[in-house]
Write a protein that holds these residues in place. Structure first.
Motif, PDB file in Angstrom:
ATOM      1  N   SER A   1      -2.255  12.288  29.371  1.00 42.88           N
ATOM      2  CA  SER A   1      -2.008  13.721  29.402  1.00 42.88           C
ATOM      3  C   SER A   1      -0.669  14.006  30.050  1.00 42.88           C
ATOM      4  CB  SER A   1      -3.119  14.430  30.192  1.00 42.88           C
ATOM      5  OG  SER A   1      -4.367  14.203  29.593  1.00 42.88           O
ATOM      6  N   SER A   2      -0.101  15.170  29.765  1.00 41.44           N
ATOM      7  CA  SER A   2       1.203  15.528  30.313  1.00 41.44           C
ATOM      8  C   SER A   2       1.070  16.134  31.693  1.00 41.44           C
ATOM      9  CB  SER A   2       1.891  16.539  29.384  1.00 41.44           C
ATOM     10  OG  SER A   2       2.098  15.959  28.126  1.00 41.44           O
TER      11      SER A   2
ATOM     12  N   ALA B   1       5.589  18.624  33.640  1.00 44.07           N
ATOM     13  CA  ALA B   1       6.640  19.131  32.759  1.00 44.07           C
ATOM     14  C   ALA B   1       6.797  20.625  32.941  1.00 44.07           C
ATOM     15  CB  ALA B   1       6.300  18.816  31.311  1.00 44.07           C
TER      16      ALA B   1
ATOM     17  N   ALA C   1       7.653  16.645  27.299  1.00 36.72           N
ATOM     18  CA  ALA C   1       6.302  16.208  27.655  1.00 36.72           C
ATOM     19  C   ALA C   1       6.389  14.779  28.178  1.00 36.72           C
ATOM     20  CB  ALA C   1       5.370  16.290  26.459  1.00 36.72           C
TER      21      ALA C   1
ATOM     22  N   SER D   1       4.223  11.810  30.137  1.00 37.02           N
ATOM     23  CA  SER D   1       2.893  11.390  30.583  1.00 37.02           C
ATOM     24  C   SER D   1       2.974  10.015  31.221  1.00 37.02           C
ATOM     25  CB  SER D   1       1.906  11.378  29.418  1.00 37.02           C
ATOM     26  OG  SER D   1       2.343  10.513  28.397  1.00 37.02           O
TER      27      SER D   1
END
Length: 271
Positions: free
Chosen positions: A26-27, A30, A36, A38
């Protein structure tokens, strides 16, 4: 047994790639919509923690040891194709050890290794992507979290070919599991991960007690069958994995993490 282990190595590798790399990171952190980033970090030589929240979690590395591919950073929807290191403490050495572009979705995957001789110390590794600065907090400890984990009389290990590593196969069924932690770490819980049925694409985890009997799973995904084995004993056989997940707390930081061992049981298709 060496020949049999070699015969099954490709099957087991494919099995654990499917089991542990299916979930995308998941990001986190940011700020710009078009950037993005991760993170994933290794919990041992074979598995990755997903997701890893760089705003809350701490990457644990061992002091005095070259921590190979300790963190994986994925770039999605970015103008930058790599990361630009913004700041790294003098006593923390880093090296980019992996870089790959996915041409289908235009994502970039990088892995970094770290080394330090400092003991019980924090480091902030900062880098820039599309003008945004990201920080990865690193803690260098002097010992591994797990002092000793035993399945029956056998000490578990993540070294290739030894019980506890993803390329080792056993015919064991049930033994007492006992875990001891090193002094800088506290045991939080132990979990048993296994497939509920052969059609499952993910493992189900259940808490178990330390120093209690642990039954190995006899359920394997359908794609783990060995079709072209030269040994008749392995015809129509399957590999049923059991993951032993040791959840622990770093006493100095109060943060939690986990460490995985794999025990792969050889079971016949008519079990």
């Amino acid at each position: 047994m060496k020949k049999e282990l070699f015969t099954l190595k490709g099957v087991i590798t494919a099995l654990f790639v499917a089991a542990f790399f299916v979930v995308a990171g998941s990001s986190f952190g940011a700020i710009k919509a078009d950037a993005a980033v991760s993170f994933r970090t290794r919990t041992n030589a074979d598995s990755w923690k997903t997701p890893f929240d760089n705003t809350k979690d701490v990457l644990f590395i061992k002091s005095g040891v070259y921590n190979s591919n300790a963190v994986q950073i994925k770039l999605s929807d970015t103008k930058d194709r790599t990361i630009n290191v913004y700041a790294c403490p003098r006593n923390l050495k880093y090296k980019r050890t992996y870089y790959k572009k996915n041409t289908e979705d235009e994502t970039y995957v990088l892995r970094f290794s770290f080394f330090t001789t400092k003991k019980n110390q924090f480091f902030d590794f900062k880098f820039r992507v599309d003008g945004t600065i990201y920080k990865l907090r690193v803690f260098a400890g002097t010992t591994d979290p797990v002092k000793e984990a035993k399945f029956g009389k056998t000490v578990l290990s993540n070294r290739s070919g030894e019980l506890g590593a993803s390329d080792c196969v056993t015919e064991l069924k049930k033994e007492t599991l006992s875990v001891k932690m090193n002094s800088d770490f506290a045991l939080v819980s132990i979990e048993r991960g296994a497939y509920k049925n052969s059609e499952d694409s993910y493992l189900t985890f259940k808490k178990i007690k330390n120093r209690s009997k642990l039954s190995l799973s006899d359920i394997a995904p359908e794609n783990s069958k060995t079709v072209d084995s030269d040994e008749s004993i392995y015809e129509d056989s399957m590999i049923a994995p059991t993951v032993i997940r040791i959840n622990y707390r770093i006493k100095k930081t109060g943060t939690t993490a986990y460490y995985d061992y794999y025990i792969n049981r050889l079971v016949s298709s008519d079990n």
